[in-house]
Design a protein around this motif. Structure first.
Motif, short mmCIF file in Angstrom:
data_model
loop_
_atom_site.label_atom_id
_atom_site.label_comp_id
_atom_site.label_asym_id
_atom_site.label_seq_id
_atom_site.Cartn_x
_atom_site.Cartn_y
_atom_site.Cartn_z
N THR A 1 0.82 -1.22 0.00
CA THR A 1 0.00 0.00 0.00
C THR A 1 0.85 1.27 0.00
N THR A 2 2.19 1.10 -0.06
CA THR A 2 3.04 2.27 0.10
C THR A 2 3.45 2.87 -1.23
N ASN A 3 3.34 4.19 -1.29
CA ASN A 3 3.90 4.93 -2.40
C ASN A 3 5.23 5.51 -1.91
N LEU A 4 6.32 4.91 -2.36
CA LEU A 4 7.64 5.27 -1.85
C LEU A 4 8.21 6.46 -2.62
N MET A 5 8.78 7.41 -1.88
CA MET A 5 9.44 8.56 -2.50
C MET A 5 10.90 8.54 -2.08
N THR A 6 11.79 8.61 -3.04
CA THR A 6 13.21 8.53 -2.69
C THR A 6 14.01 9.45 -3.59
N ASP A 7 15.33 9.49 -3.35
CA ASP A 7 16.20 10.10 -4.35
C ASP A 7 16.55 9.01 -5.36
N GLY A 8 17.43 9.34 -6.29
CA GLY A 8 17.62 8.42 -7.40
C GLY A 8 18.65 7.32 -7.20
N SER A 9 19.06 7.06 -5.95
CA SER A 9 20.15 6.09 -5.78
C SER A 9 19.71 4.67 -6.18
N LYS A 10 20.71 3.88 -6.55
CA LYS A 10 20.45 2.56 -7.13
C LYS A 10 19.69 1.63 -6.21
N SER A 11 20.09 1.64 -4.90
CA SER A 11 19.41 0.75 -3.94
C SER A 11 17.93 1.04 -3.93
N TYR A 12 17.57 2.33 -3.98
CA TYR A 12 16.16 2.68 -3.92
C TYR A 12 15.42 2.29 -5.18
N ARG A 13 16.10 2.41 -6.33
CA ARG A 13 15.40 2.07 -7.57
C ARG A 13 14.98 0.62 -7.59
N SER A 14 15.86 -0.27 -7.09
CA SER A 14 15.44 -1.68 -7.12
C SER A 14 14.46 -1.96 -5.98
N LEU A 15 14.63 -1.28 -4.87
CA LEU A 15 13.71 -1.45 -3.75
C LEU A 15 12.30 -0.96 -4.13
N GLY A 16 12.26 0.11 -4.89
CA GLY A 16 10.98 0.71 -5.28
C GLY A 16 10.11 -0.22 -6.10
#
Ligand SMILES: [Zn+2]
Length: 341
Positions: free
Chosen positions: A204-219
């Protein structure tokens, strides 16, 4: 019942003796009825007599003795309970935290005592019992490297960011005012994912992050993921609503507390300071909305609304703090430090 404590003087006025303070704490900790912290039994009787401390009870099931502080970080304290209540008041109301030196001066105790009280209070602030409101809907995450220059370099070159050996903190904040923070060993996806899954529901989460690689795959494992690319000077995306300003605001609270109040903070205790800062963040309520109008360079009128927050009443915070206090013991170590049984 005391509904609110407005100042340190108010505390001493409303609680003229230590007994009043003890009753106040008892009413909070045992709001559902006096019960034994060892076995949970609601059947107990007060022990009276010359040799008994006031406030000592014994449960009928196992004949175990207890007081209001048994199995809490305040267990075994010799301090007047009013001093403890004042210490909690100071921690709740100091917007950037309070150092043990200042607390000692204000309460007339020595610095080591104030330091221990501060840590006992922070210990009660951690969320190991999962009592905080959930992080929902739009959740921003961000990370930061905190701490000052090493002692040998103080005043000199103080590099910041990744690769400097500074402890990394991982922060998540939902836009409705709840936040979490954790000291983590690195910024790899596996590390961050484990922590994040304790905090949110990916479905149910809409994740907001910066563009780092870990976050892109986590997203990709989230219901939705939006990001802004800081390295391209993108800080907010008006179309997708992406920004991590809330998470950055939490981080800036941490940085300010570490620079301004808790200097020379040991890595060992960092998590507890984070718990305190996040506590204050989580125990606020929106008061009103302020709308500012501004004109962009192209001459377009825009509104910017900011919510003004204020801390929830001190007594309400004490209720939350003390109701999860049982089972969070802190003991004094032989070297006059702290240890966790
Ligand atoms: Zn018992």
């Amino acid at each position: 019942m005391i509904a609110e404590l407005r100042s340190i003087t108010d505390i001493w006025k409303r609680m003229p003796s230590e007994m009043h303070a003890r009753r106040f704490l008892e009413r909070i900790i045992w709001s559902t009825g006096r019960h034994c912290p060892h076995c949970g039994s609601f059947a107990s009787s007060a022990l009276r007599g010359r040799t008994c401390r006031p406030g000592l009870y014994q449960c009928r099931d196992f004949r175990l003795q207890f007081t209001v502080t048994t199995l809490t970080p305040m267990q075994g304290t010799k301090l007047d309970f009013r001093i403890w209540i004042c210490a909690m008041f100071l921690v709740f109301t100091s917007s950037k935290g309070i150092s043990s030196v200042v607390m000692a001066r204000l309460l007339g105790v020595n610095q080591k005592t104030a330091w221990k009280m501060g840590h006992a209070i922070r210990e009660m602030m951690d969320d190991r019992n999962g009592e905080l409101m959930p992080l929902e809907d739009i959740v921003e995450v961000d990370e930061a490297y905190v701490g000052g220059a090493p002692k040998s370099l103080s005043g000199a070159y103080n590099p910041s960011g990744k690769g400097t050996g500074k402890p990394m903190i991982f922060v998540a904040a939902s836009r409705d005012g709840q936040a979490r923070a954790r000291v983590v060993p690195n910024d790899q996806r596996a590390t961050l994912e484990l922590v994040l899954l304790e905090w949110i529901d990916p479905a149910t989460t809409n994740l907001m992050t910066d563009g780092s690689k870990s976050y892109r795959s986590l997203g990709k494992t989230m219901a939705d993921h939006q990001y802004v690319i800081h390295s391209q000077k993108e800080y907010a995306n008006p179309e997708t609503g992406a920004h991590v300003n809330t998470a950055e605001a939490v981080i800036s609270q941490v940085q300010r507390a570490l620079v301004g109040v808790y200097h020379n903070l040991g890595r060992k205790h960092l998590q507890r300071y984070l718990d305190e800062i996040v506590w204050r963040w989580n125990h606020r309520e929106p008061v009103r909305e302020v709308v500012k109008q501004w004109r962009t360079k192209a001459g377009i009128e825009r509104d910017k609304s900011t919510t003004i927050w204020r801390p929830i009443p001190v007594v309400d915070q004490m209720h939350v703090l003390l109701q999860s206090a049982v089972g969070k013991q802190v003991r004094r170590s032989k070297e006059y430090g702290l240890c966790w049984p």
